[in-house]
Design a protein around this motif. Structure first.
Motif, PDB file in Angstrom:
ATOM      1  N   SER A 269      13.673   4.593   0.066  1.00 43.48           N
ATOM      2  CA  SER A 269      12.245   4.619   0.383  1.00 43.48           C
ATOM      3  C   SER A 269      11.418   4.085  -0.778  1.00 43.48           C
ATOM      4  O   SER A 269      11.891   3.988  -1.916  1.00 43.48           O
ATOM      5  CB  SER A 269      11.803   6.047   0.700  1.00 43.48           C
ATOM      6  N   HIS A 270      10.161   3.775  -0.492  1.00 42.86           N
ATOM      7  CA  HIS A 270       9.269   3.312  -1.550  1.00 42.86           C
ATOM      8  C   HIS A 270       8.989   4.426  -2.558  1.00 42.86           C
ATOM      9  O   HIS A 270       8.730   4.161  -3.723  1.00 42.86           O
ATOM     10  CB  HIS A 270       7.958   2.776  -0.960  1.00 42.86           C
ATOM     11  N   LEU A 285       0.473   0.589  -2.857  1.00 48.75           N
ATOM     12  CA  LEU A 285      -0.124   1.415  -1.817  1.00 48.75           C
ATOM     13  C   LEU A 285      -1.628   1.185  -1.683  1.00 48.75           C
ATOM     14  O   LEU A 285      -2.231   1.569  -0.688  1.00 48.75           O
ATOM     15  CB  LEU A 285       0.153   2.894  -2.089  1.00 48.75           C
ATOM     16  N   GLY A 290       0.748  -2.208   1.489  1.00 46.33           N
ATOM     17  CA  GLY A 290       1.205  -0.817   1.473  1.00 46.33           C
ATOM     18  C   GLY A 290       0.210   0.231   1.884  1.00 46.33           C
ATOM     19  O   GLY A 290       0.535   1.420   1.902  1.00 46.33           O
ATOM     20  N   LEU A 293       1.217   2.820   4.516  1.00 49.90           N
ATOM     21  CA  LEU A 293       2.145   3.841   4.020  1.00 49.90           C
ATOM     22  C   LEU A 293       1.404   4.920   3.245  1.00 49.90           C
ATOM     23  O   LEU A 293       1.757   6.096   3.301  1.00 49.90           O
ATOM     24  CB  LEU A 293       3.207   3.188   3.131  1.00 49.90           C
ATOM     25  N   ASP A 296       0.228   7.605   5.518  1.00 49.79           N
ATOM     26  CA  ASP A 296       1.281   8.181   6.368  1.00 49.79           C
ATOM     27  C   ASP A 296       1.364   7.513   7.739  1.00 49.79           C
ATOM     28  O   ASP A 296       1.668   8.164   8.741  1.00 49.79           O
ATOM     29  CB  ASP A 296       1.060   9.693   6.543  1.00 49.79           C
ATOM     30  N   THR A 298       2.935   3.990   9.974  1.00 47.70           N
ATOM     31  CA  THR A 298       4.115   3.130   9.933  1.00 47.70           C
ATOM     32  C   THR A 298       3.846   1.944   9.016  1.00 47.70           C
ATOM     33  O   THR A 298       2.687   1.570   8.802  1.00 47.70           O
ATOM     34  CB  THR A 298       4.451   2.621  11.336  1.00 47.70           C
ATOM     35  N   PRO A 299       4.891   1.318   8.472  1.00 41.47           N
ATOM     36  CA  PRO A 299       4.671   0.203   7.545  1.00 41.47           C
ATOM     37  C   PRO A 299       3.923  -0.957   8.199  1.00 41.47           C
ATOM     38  O   PRO A 299       3.998  -1.169   9.408  1.00 41.47           O
ATOM     39  CB  PRO A 299       6.094  -0.224   7.162  1.00 41.47           C
ATOM     40  N   GLU A 317       9.067  -5.130   8.427  1.00 42.04           N
ATOM     41  CA  GLU A 317       8.305  -4.011   7.866  1.00 42.04           C
ATOM     42  C   GLU A 317       8.126  -4.207   6.364  1.00 42.04           C
ATOM     43  O   GLU A 317       9.086  -4.491   5.639  1.00 42.04           O
ATOM     44  CB  GLU A 317       9.017  -2.691   8.148  1.00 42.04           C
ATOM     45  N   ASP A 319       7.814  -2.964   3.029  1.00 41.00           N
ATOM     46  CA  ASP A 319       8.001  -1.953   1.997  1.00 41.00           C
ATOM     47  C   ASP A 319       8.546  -2.675   0.765  1.00 41.00           C
ATOM     48  O   ASP A 319       8.491  -3.901   0.699  1.00 41.00           O
ATOM     49  CB  ASP A 319       8.944  -0.844   2.479  1.00 41.00           C
TER      50      ASP A 319
END
Length: 470
Positions: A269-270, A285, A290, A293, A296, A298-299, A317, A319
């Motif tokens: 995960s990131h 982010l 990002g 993400l 919270d 979906t990417p 996706e 990430d």
């Protein structure tokens, strides 16, 4: 009969539409309702998180003023905001607030107002400078014929971020050459294996890596060999560093002996990347790649983008692994190829025909020194230096895009003079060509600042002579 048939077809159409609504709602609970309730199109800066209404809105209380600062406070701090809300707490500025409440972000910036949303991606009154600076048209002869809504023209003024546009800076860099004699870009210290043949110790490293993972964990000799030549391997980051995690201790459970075995997961995960690359994850982010993400969701996928993207990349996706793929985490690949495998706009596609790309190819071939090449990341994800002198890569690719003059100090001036940089960023056609040639436009900001300081100096010398003559 015809009327009955039309009625039946209408009824059938309504039912098909209702079935579609039900299916859509089942796949994305609440999304349809929220979309229907949007008062207007969301700007490109926020549309990705428009389903998280609560990020900006408080139910029953409208938009939270502090919601803007939740995301943008650090950006304003780094920009040394020249018009912070605190500035207008001074009673001497009370008269200005009567015309324009500069203590409130929402005075100028509103969302879901498409007809008032400008290229910057937010609403902005075109005459906001004029409310407080009307005297400038009289006190500065050079500004007498300027339009009241031209203050924010590229290369002139920026309400919040003046790191490269304030008068002292413009004057200090007046007269610079278009192309600097020496590039002053930052270079990250290499952590790759020092061997001339990066893979000559691959067998030893592979053995260590295999021993670090349980026998039941899937392994691939190709993956192990790729890992062995990376900076991760050189730094001693083994399988467990990314794929294994210890369970969180429970204070209410006295005996933790049964919980000390790590959990192994093929997916990374990131958040895992962020354990070592904290600044990179934090800024990732904050950017378009990002930001979903961070809320919270979906990417992000290229299919959701408003810029032209390659069709075959639509469902990729975004990430950390989207750009730093596989086990090589190849930063050279991430600097250009990773961008072009998704982006399909004129600016991106033109990059391969520019002198910037030629310089990058020369660096990759070893014909030019490290850091001399120019990539997509050089401009949109520049290297920065933190307070401890550590060089790291800014992963918020939007940080210097809108307005684009934010790019001047952190990017353009590593290779070019200030006036050349301002001219280039004001040339829309040149931007479409990905700066494949010199700018055809000229912005007078540096000239005006230089003339202003020269005039002040002349006035100072005149006063001095007048005193001496008495």
């Amino acid at each position: 009969m015809k009327g009955a048939k039309r009625l039946w077809l209408w009824f059938l159409g309504i039912n098909v539409a209702l079935v579609g609504v039900i299916l859509y709602s089942a796949m994305a609970p609440g999304a349809l309702t929220k979309t229907m309730l949007l008062p207007g199109e969301t700007s490109h800066g926020h549309y990705q998180i428009e389903m998280r209404c609560d990020v900006c809105h408080t139910e029953g209380s409208g938009i939270r003023e502090d919601a803007c600062l939740d995301c943008h406070a650090e950006e304003l701090r780094l920009a040394k905001d020249t018009h912070p809300a605190s500035k207008f707490n001074d009673p001497t500025n009370a008269e200005m607030l009567a015309t324009l409440d500069a203590q409130n972000c929402l005075t100028c910036h509103r969302e879901h107002v498409q007809e008032q949303t400008l290229e910057m991606g937010l609403t902005m009154p075109s005459d906001y400078c004029y409310h407080c600076h009307q005297e400038t048209l009289e006190s500065r002869p050079s500004h007498a014929n300027f339009a009241f809504d031209s203050c924010a023209t590229a290369g002139c003024h920026n309400y919040h971020d003046n790191r490269a546009l304030y008068e002292n800076f413009l004057n200090k860099h007046a007269g610079e050459e278009d192309f600097l004699a020496e590039m002053v870009g930052l270079v990250r210290p290499s952590k790759a294996p020092t061997s001339a043949k990066p893979n000559e110790n691959a067998g030893e490293m592979t053995a260590e890596l295999t021993a670090d993972a349980p026998e039941t964990f899937p392994s691939d000799p190709v993956i192990l060999d790729e890992w062995a030549s990376t900076a991760h391997a050189a730094a001693g980051v083994n399988c467990s560093g990314c794929h294994a995690s210890l369970p969180v201790s429970d204070a209410n459970t006295p005996d933790q002996t049964a919980q000390t075995e790590p959990t192994w997961d093929a997916a990374v995960s990131h958040e895992t990347c962020g354990r070592c690359h904290e600044q990179q994850l934090e800024t990732f982010l904050q950017g378009h790649h990002g930001m979903r993400l961070a809320q919270d969701l979906t990417p992000m996928t290229p299919a959701q983008a408003r810029l032209p993207m390659h069709v075959d990349a639509a469902h990729r996706e975004l990430d950390c692994n989207a750009c730093h793929s596989g086990h090589r985490f190849d930063t050279a690949f991430a600097s250009v190829d990773a961008c072009l495998q998704c982006h399909n706009d004129d600016h991106s596609n033109a990059f391969l025909q520019t002198s910037h790309f030629q310089a990058w190819q020369s660096e990759l071939a070893g014909d030019s020194p490290q850091g001399s090449g120019v990539t997509c990341a050089t401009c949109h994800m520049p290297r920065l230096e933190d307070d401890d002198g550590e060089v790291w890569v800014q992963h918020n690719q939007n940080a210097n895009l809108r307005p684009n003059e934010k790019m001047i100090r952190e990017v353009c001036m590593h290779c070019h003079g200030l006036a050349f940089s301002i001219d280039a960023l004001a040339d829309r056609e040149l931007i479409q060509q990905c700066f494949g040639s010199s700018p055809s436009k000229h912005v007078e900001s540096v000239d005006l600042a230089q003339s202003w300081f020269e005039e002040k100096q002349r006035q100072k010398e005149a006063r001095k002579k007048k005193r001496q003559s008495k």
